[in-house]
Design a protein around this motif. Structure first.
Motif, mmCIF file in Angstrom:
data_model
loop_
_atom_site.group_PDB
_atom_site.id
_atom_site.type_symbol
_atom_site.label_atom_id
_atom_site.label_comp_id
_atom_site.label_asym_id
_atom_site.label_seq_id
_atom_site.Cartn_x
_atom_site.Cartn_y
_atom_site.Cartn_z
ATOM 1 N N LEU A 43 -29.270 19.906 -3.630
ATOM 2 C CA LEU A 43 -28.110 19.218 -3.075
ATOM 3 C C LEU A 43 -28.421 17.778 -2.677
ATOM 4 O O LEU A 43 -27.533 16.920 -2.693
ATOM 5 N N THR A 193 -21.624 19.723 1.438
ATOM 6 C CA THR A 193 -21.636 20.866 0.534
ATOM 7 C C THR A 193 -22.290 22.025 1.276
ATOM 8 O O THR A 193 -23.315 21.850 1.927
ATOM 9 N N ARG A 194 -21.685 23.193 1.151
ATOM 10 C CA ARG A 194 -22.134 24.356 1.926
ATOM 11 C C ARG A 194 -22.747 25.399 1.001
ATOM 12 O O ARG A 194 -22.200 25.700 -0.057
ATOM 13 N N ARG A 195 -23.880 25.935 1.410
ATOM 14 C CA ARG A 195 -24.516 27.038 0.686
ATOM 15 C C ARG A 195 -25.035 28.053 1.707
ATOM 16 O O ARG A 195 -25.297 27.707 2.867
#
Length: 260
Positions: A43, A193-195
């Motif tokens: 990312l 951004t999410r993970r």
């Protein structure tokens, strides 16, 4: 345990509580999986090897050490005297400075990556967001992450319910509120951004209980009540893990945003 919940402590009291329990924190807190750092690199758009990384709220150095092993040129920043002392004891070869995310003691455009492991929620985002952007180089990345309990596993959900009753809160609902991505930057300046990265560890029951006891909500609770809760929790856990080895499962919540 059906006693009245302990009175809530202020965020400042909870944040400072770690300093008196730094050794317990270092001994019992979970680490982070290799896959997390793979995802940070993905990312961030660059490898951690050779990157200048500022690890803020470094605590006893759990994440800092892993970033160093990954090849990063890492500088730790930690506000607490007790946590910083434990860091220096365990990691004398790594640099650490006293400071907080609200006023980073780091030059402008110094870092390729700024990281916060279990620490961003202790900051004032009105100050920590612009500070992170100031310290990051153009194209640099801010990475925030937290180990969170995997509530889809029955014994973990049951343990969370017991903890919630002790404190008089709904743990699952509180976590849902805390995990809203927009809370990481209410100003909207960062595009996260999410993970989620799942992992687990197997530890003796004393390590598991030591981990629970090192959480700020317990550290500021009256000692006698905290001790009674943890002993009662031991009984619940031994019914699930009669050999005394607890399999903790975590979902690491990761948020990464790049500076334009």
């Amino acid at each position: 345990m059906t006693t009245t919940p302990p009175p809530p402590a202020s965020p400042a009291a909870r944040a400072h509580s770690f300093n008196a329990a730094a050794a317990q924190y270092a001994a019992h807190r979970p680490s982070y999986p290799h896959a997390l750092f793979d995802t940070v690199e993905e990312l961030a758009g660059r490898p951690l090897t050779g990157a200048k990384v500022v690890d803020v709220g470094a605590g006893t150095g759990i994440a800092t050490a892993l970033l160093h092993v990954r090849g990063a040129d890492v500088l730790a920043v930690e506000p607490g005297a007790g946590m910083a002392a434990e860091f220096r004891r365990a990691l004398p070869h790594l640099p650490i400075v006293r400071g907080s995310g609200n006023a980073l003691p780091v030059a402008d455009a110094h870092a390729d990556v700024v990281t916060y492991a279990q620490a961003w929620h202790w900051t004032d985002t009105a100050r920590s967001v612009p500070e992170a952007l100031r310290v990051l180089r153009p194209g640099g990345a801010l990475a925030l992450w937290w180990n969170t309990d995997a509530f889809d596993i029955d014994w973990i959900a049951a343990a969370a319910e017991r903890k919630g009753r002790f404190f008089g809160i709904d743990i699952a609902e509180a976590r849902k509120a805390a995990e809203r991505t927009e809370r990481a930057d209410p100003s909207g300046r960062l595009d996260f951004t999410r993970r989620t990265v799942r992992w687990s560890r197997r530890v003796p029951i004393d390590t598991h209980l030591g981990n629970i006891g090192s959480q700020s909500m317990f550290l500021v609770a009256p000692e006698d009540r905290r001790t009674a809760f943890l002993e009662e929790e031991r009984g619940h856990l031994l019914k699930v893990f009669p050999d005394g080895i607890v399999e903790e499962t975590y979902d690491v919540l990761l948020l990464v945003a790049r500076k334009p």
